[in-house]
Design an enzyme around this catalytic site. Structure first.
Site, PDB file in Angstrom:
ATOM      1  N   HIS A 296      13.388  17.996  40.847  1.00 32.53           N
ATOM      2  CA  HIS A 296      14.376  18.736  41.628  1.00 32.53           C
ATOM      3  C   HIS A 296      14.791  19.984  40.847  1.00 32.53           C
ATOM      4  O   HIS A 296      14.945  19.944  39.626  1.00 32.53           O
ATOM      5  CB  HIS A 296      15.601  17.844  41.871  1.00 32.53           C
ATOM      6  CG  HIS A 296      16.778  18.561  42.461  1.00 32.53           C
ATOM      7  ND1 HIS A 296      17.925  18.846  41.742  1.00 32.53           N
ATOM      8  CD2 HIS A 296      16.993  19.043  43.708  1.00 32.53           C
ATOM      9  CE1 HIS A 296      18.790  19.466  42.526  1.00 32.53           C
ATOM     10  NE2 HIS A 296      18.252  19.603  43.716  1.00 32.53           N
ATOM     11  N   ASN A 297      14.967  21.110  41.563  1.00 29.22           N
ATOM     12  CA  ASN A 297      15.351  22.371  40.896  1.00 29.22           C
ATOM     13  C   ASN A 297      14.540  22.577  39.615  1.00 29.22           C
ATOM     14  O   ASN A 297      15.093  22.800  38.532  1.00 29.22           O
ATOM     15  CB  ASN A 297      16.858  22.387  40.595  1.00 29.22           C
ATOM     16  CG  ASN A 297      17.687  22.606  41.850  1.00 29.22           C
ATOM     17  OD1 ASN A 297      17.155  22.756  42.948  1.00 29.22           O
ATOM     18  ND2 ASN A 297      18.997  22.597  41.705  1.00 29.22           N
ATOM     19  N   GLU A 326       9.864  22.043  42.804  1.00 33.81           N
ATOM     20  CA  GLU A 326      10.700  22.749  43.783  1.00 33.81           C
ATOM     21  C   GLU A 326      10.816  24.228  43.428  1.00 33.81           C
ATOM     22  O   GLU A 326      11.001  24.588  42.260  1.00 33.81           O
ATOM     23  CB  GLU A 326      12.088  22.119  43.851  1.00 33.81           C
ATOM     24  CG  GLU A 326      12.954  22.743  44.937  1.00 33.81           C
ATOM     25  CD  GLU A 326      14.317  22.082  45.067  1.00 33.81           C
ATOM     26  OE1 GLU A 326      14.976  22.326  46.086  1.00 33.81           O
ATOM     27  OE2 GLU A 326      14.712  21.336  44.152  1.00 33.81           O
ATOM     28  N   ASP A 328      13.104  27.412  44.666  1.00 35.20           N
ATOM     29  CA  ASP A 328      14.258  27.881  45.438  1.00 35.20           C
ATOM     30  C   ASP A 328      14.141  29.397  45.557  1.00 35.20           C
ATOM     31  O   ASP A 328      14.460  30.119  44.609  1.00 35.20           O
ATOM     32  CB  ASP A 328      15.534  27.482  44.692  1.00 35.20           C
ATOM     33  CG  ASP A 328      16.672  27.161  45.632  1.00 35.20           C
ATOM     34  OD1 ASP A 328      16.620  27.611  46.778  1.00 35.20           O
ATOM     35  OD2 ASP A 328      17.617  26.470  45.217  1.00 35.20           O
ATOM     36  N   HIS A 341      19.014  29.314  41.410  1.00 34.89           N
ATOM     37  CA  HIS A 341      19.887  28.443  42.188  1.00 34.89           C
ATOM     38  C   HIS A 341      20.933  29.321  42.882  1.00 34.89           C
ATOM     39  O   HIS A 341      21.828  29.850  42.236  1.00 34.89           O
ATOM     40  CB  HIS A 341      20.548  27.408  41.274  1.00 34.89           C
ATOM     41  CG  HIS A 341      21.089  26.226  42.008  1.00 34.89           C
ATOM     42  ND1 HIS A 341      22.127  25.456  41.545  1.00 34.89           N
ATOM     43  CD2 HIS A 341      20.729  25.674  43.196  1.00 34.89           C
ATOM     44  CE1 HIS A 341      22.381  24.494  42.408  1.00 34.89           C
ATOM     45  NE2 HIS A 341      21.539  24.604  43.409  1.00 34.89           N
ATOM     46  N   GLU A 375      12.143  25.907  49.053  1.00 36.46           N
ATOM     47  CA  GLU A 375      13.471  26.084  49.644  1.00 36.46           C
ATOM     48  C   GLU A 375      13.564  27.582  49.949  1.00 36.46           C
ATOM     49  O   GLU A 375      13.820  28.394  49.069  1.00 36.46           O
ATOM     50  CB  GLU A 375      14.564  25.628  48.676  1.00 36.46           C
ATOM     51  CG  GLU A 375      14.671  24.116  48.549  1.00 36.46           C
ATOM     52  CD  GLU A 375      15.025  23.445  49.859  1.00 36.46           C
ATOM     53  OE1 GLU A 375      15.808  24.034  50.638  1.00 36.46           O
ATOM     54  OE2 GLU A 375      14.513  22.348  50.126  1.00 36.46           O
TER      55      GLU A 375
END
Length: 739
Positions: A296-297, A326, A328, A341, A375
């Site tokens: 994640h991230n 991931e 973003d 983020h 994302e």
């Protein structure tokens, strides 16, 4: 490496430029210390300052301007002179510039050779290397002799605290010359006394029935009775040939005690089943039939609010076997999308740099497919740029059309997707439409699943993004992992195609796993599910992944940058099957008609009640927790079982006071395990503290079904998941069917 020119180059050392900013480039003298385990870095100022770092703390050495710092702070024309030393954990890179291309290559080659050499030492060599390094440090006046205070200092270095009377007795026993110091053979005798293992004497004595040695037949008896191995006399003879150090004993096909200990320390004889170190599972099942190691991230090195973003975070995750990362994505300047983020102070990195890093490192640890979870917060224009970068950088490795002919009805297998990249993201239409030539040019889609927040400013931003338009080029790259919203299991069954998948915030996923476990398992027989941490985890902490695996969820995404129990458990889950990042789910979790429920645990093929007996016998060379030489570990051992709720357990044994070098316990533990295929066993060593919380010393986690029985050494990992070179536990394992 004795006499090796690359080793001599490191021992001689040399001046390099340390790079911190475009204007801050300072000369540093870097060289290897005599112990061949420690690098010395010294400034050239009038008032010199220096620092050291262990070679085994280096995770990689990279030639060129590969690090974020070198790309930012140096010009392209010095590319060939640059290199970076990367460290395990959160220590910052050491970005350096040599005086020439040849010198930079020499530093990189020499360091890589040294790291490889140290990593390839066997257990005995590693132990001797460490102990003699400590002996050198204890010899304060460098006269190759040890006086009594130096012996006490040495014992503290290796994690033993002896009372003065016992230390004096030990010293006098070794000081055969009565000179008041130890030298030569006396130091060797002192070393042999320290490393003597009584528990090995006992086991060896039980089976050494041939003039004080083990014959091949004696060894075979040990392998079959104690280790429960299906071995032959020829297997026993091969072991003697491989591990017996005494040529005379080897010629007679006999195994000495030293040879027996070397055999017990070899990787194949340790607690993890060696057959499970390779890819041993069926890799030709549909992709959604596997647990998939997921991050994640991935771009973050630290926390979610102000921590740095770095391509190195992707490299580290991929080298740990992570198969779903991931990205973003946000609009950047100069028409170049960036990754960070959103709505935070985390730094930004270029999307194209991330794709390049992923391309280079995706298949170094595992050949199996990597999923890029997008994302997407970008404008249509910059989405097109994203698509162009992925197409040009990833090339034919990027899956942009379904495998085979016609519209697929199920996922391809990891085997079919070897060396391939899959995109997870929004798609403008159904995949079926592309076969009917009915693809729409553009269509409004919902925002990404993770845009949930209680922050009012974010909610306003969210409204403005509500009608996010998707670029066709990017949409068409989404084949097997189309992101959709989850409404209910019934809705998904009726209205969603196999390739349409939902992402669940941890809270919602945990509730479903507790209240509708069987329905969740059946859902995951047909589709993929991705779980991600709650937005409130701004410190990048993690949730327990086990209940989600119990519900059949495949992509259980964790913050890989965080050292914690949850990451230890994740590393243990994916330790086997060649560390491929893919673990085949049990058969009862791949059957659409399954009645398996990890909560109620009704009768079925999953119920295979076992009793696990563990004797914790001893520990070896446990690391110090505190930096002070006088600080000694008081080790205690906990054994934890992770799995279905009925299997979750933890038991501990008493601490041993003031001995982290060779503590002895000889204590028994027993556990009931009902669903062994989902169970994990974690060995945890802590430094006991009666006033505050115990401190972490080391751990090792592995699947229950990968345990080897009998007398086994357990390797230990530090907080970062890296091997502690000399440290270990010695245990006896027995698994029996419950009556």
């Amino acid at each position: 490496m004795e006499g090796d020119p690359d080793l001599q180059f490191l021992l001689q050392g040399g001046d390099l430029l340390k790079v911190l900013s475009p204007s801050w480039k300072k000369t540093r003298n870097l060289k290897l210390q005599e112990d061949c385990k420690t690098m010395w870095c010294e400034s050239k100022k009038t008032f010199k300052s220096s620092q050291t770092f262990p070679v085994n703390n280096i995770s990689a050495v990279r030639l060129g301007r590969q690090s974020k710092g070198l790309k930012k702070n140096t010009e392209e024309h010095v590319e060939v002179r640059c290199f970076s030393i990367l460290f395990k954990g959160r220590r910052k890179n050491l970005d350096l510039m040599a005086s020439s291309e040849e010198e930079a290559k020499c530093w990189v080659r020499s360091l890589e050779k040294l790291i490889s050499s140290l990593n390839n030492l066997n257990h005995q060599q590693t132990t001797e290397h460490w102990i003699f390094s400590c002996l050198r440090k204890a010899d304060k006046n460098k006269d190759d002799k040890l006086c009594q205070p130096e012996v006490k200092s040495f014992l503290q270095m290796i994690n033993i605290e002896l009372d003065d009377d016992y230390a004096e007795m030990l010293f006098k026993k070794c000081d055969k010359s009565k000179s008041g110091y130890l030298a030569g053979e006396e130091i060797e005798y002192f070393y042999n006394l320290l490393t003597h293992r009584e528990e090995i004497d006992v086991i060896y004595g039980e089976y050494a029935k041939t003039t004080g040695f083990m014959s091949a037949r004696n060894l075979l008896d040990f392998l079959m009775k104690e280790q429960r191995e299906k071995a032959t006399l020829a297997d026993a003879e091969k072991i003697i040939e491989k591990y017996e150090p005494d040529e005379h004993a080897k010629a007679k096909k006999l195994l000495s005690k030293d040879g027996f200990l070397m055999f017990l320390h070899n990787p194949e004889a340790m607690i993890l089943n060696p057959d499970h170190k390779e890819v041993y599972q069926d890799m030709e099942r549909p992709l959604n039939h596997y647990f998939i190691s997921s991050s994640h991230n991935t771009y973050l090195m630290e926390d979610q609010l102000k921590g740095p973003s770095d391509t190195e975070a992707y490299v580290r995750a991929l080298l740990k076997g992570c198969r779903c990362v991931e990205l973003d994505c946000w609009d950047g300047s100069d028409d170049e999308p960036v990754i960070y983020h959103g709505y935070t102070l985390t730094s930004k990195i270029l999307f194209k740099d991330v794709i390049k890093a992923i391309k280079e490192y995706a298949f170094k640890a595992s050949d199996y497919p990597v999923i890029l979870s997008l994302e997407n917060h970008c404008s249509v224009e910059q989405q097109s740029v994203m698509a162009q970068h992925m197409s040009s950088i990833l090339g034919n490795a990027l899956v942009t059309t379904p495998l085979g002919d016609g519209m697929p009805t199920n996922f391809p297998s990891p085997e079919e997707l070897k060396g391939k990249f899959l995109i997870k993201g929004k798609r403008l239409n159904k995949l079926e439409d592309s076969f009917a030539d009915a693809a729409a040019e553009a269509e409004n889609t919902d925002v990404t699943e993770e845009e949930e927040s209680n922050n009012e400013d974010e909610q306003e931003e969210k409204k403005s993004k509500k009608n996010l338009t998707l670029a066709k080029e990017l949409s068409n790259m989404v084949i097997y992992c189309k992101s959709v919203h989850f409404h209910s299991f019934e809705d998904a069954r009726k209205n969603q195609s196999f390739y349409e998948m939902a992402s669940f915030k941890e809270g919602k996923a945990m509730n479903l796993a507790e209240e509708s476990a069987n329905a969740y398992i059946c859902h995951n027989v047909e589709k993929l599910s991705r779980i991600y941490p709650a937005g409130s985890r701004t410190d990048s902490s993690n949730y327990n992944p086990v209940p989600l695996w119990n519900a059949g969820c495949q992509i259980v995404a964790l913050n890989f940058q965080t050292v914690c129990t949850e990451m230890d458990v994740n590393q243990g889950r994916f330790l086997v099957n060649g560390k491929s990042g893919y673990i085949l789910k049990p058969a009862y979790m791949r059957d659409g008609a399954t009645e398996f429920d990890p909560i109620t645990l009704t009768r079925g093929e999953w119920l295979q009640h076992k009793v696990l007996h563990i004797m914790i016998i001893s520990g070896q060379q446990l690391p110090k927790v505190k930096k002070k030489i006088s600080s000694i570990v008081d080790p205690l051992v906990k054994v934890q079982i992770y799995g279905v709720p009925a299997d979750v357990a933890e038991k501990e044994i008493s601490p041993v006071w003031n001995n982290g070098f060779n503590p002895s316990w000889n204590e028994n533990l027993q556990f009931d395990v009902y669903v062994p295929e989902l169970a994990l066993v974690r060995f945890l060593i802590e430094d006991h503290d009666s006033v505050s919380d115990n401190e972490f010393v080391g751990q090792f986690t592995l699947p229950f079904n990968s345990l080897q029985m009998g007398y086994r050494h357990v390797p230990l990992l530090n907080k970062n998941g890296d091997l502690l070179p000399s440290a270990g536990l010695f245990v006896h394992i027995m698994v029996v069917d419950a009556e």
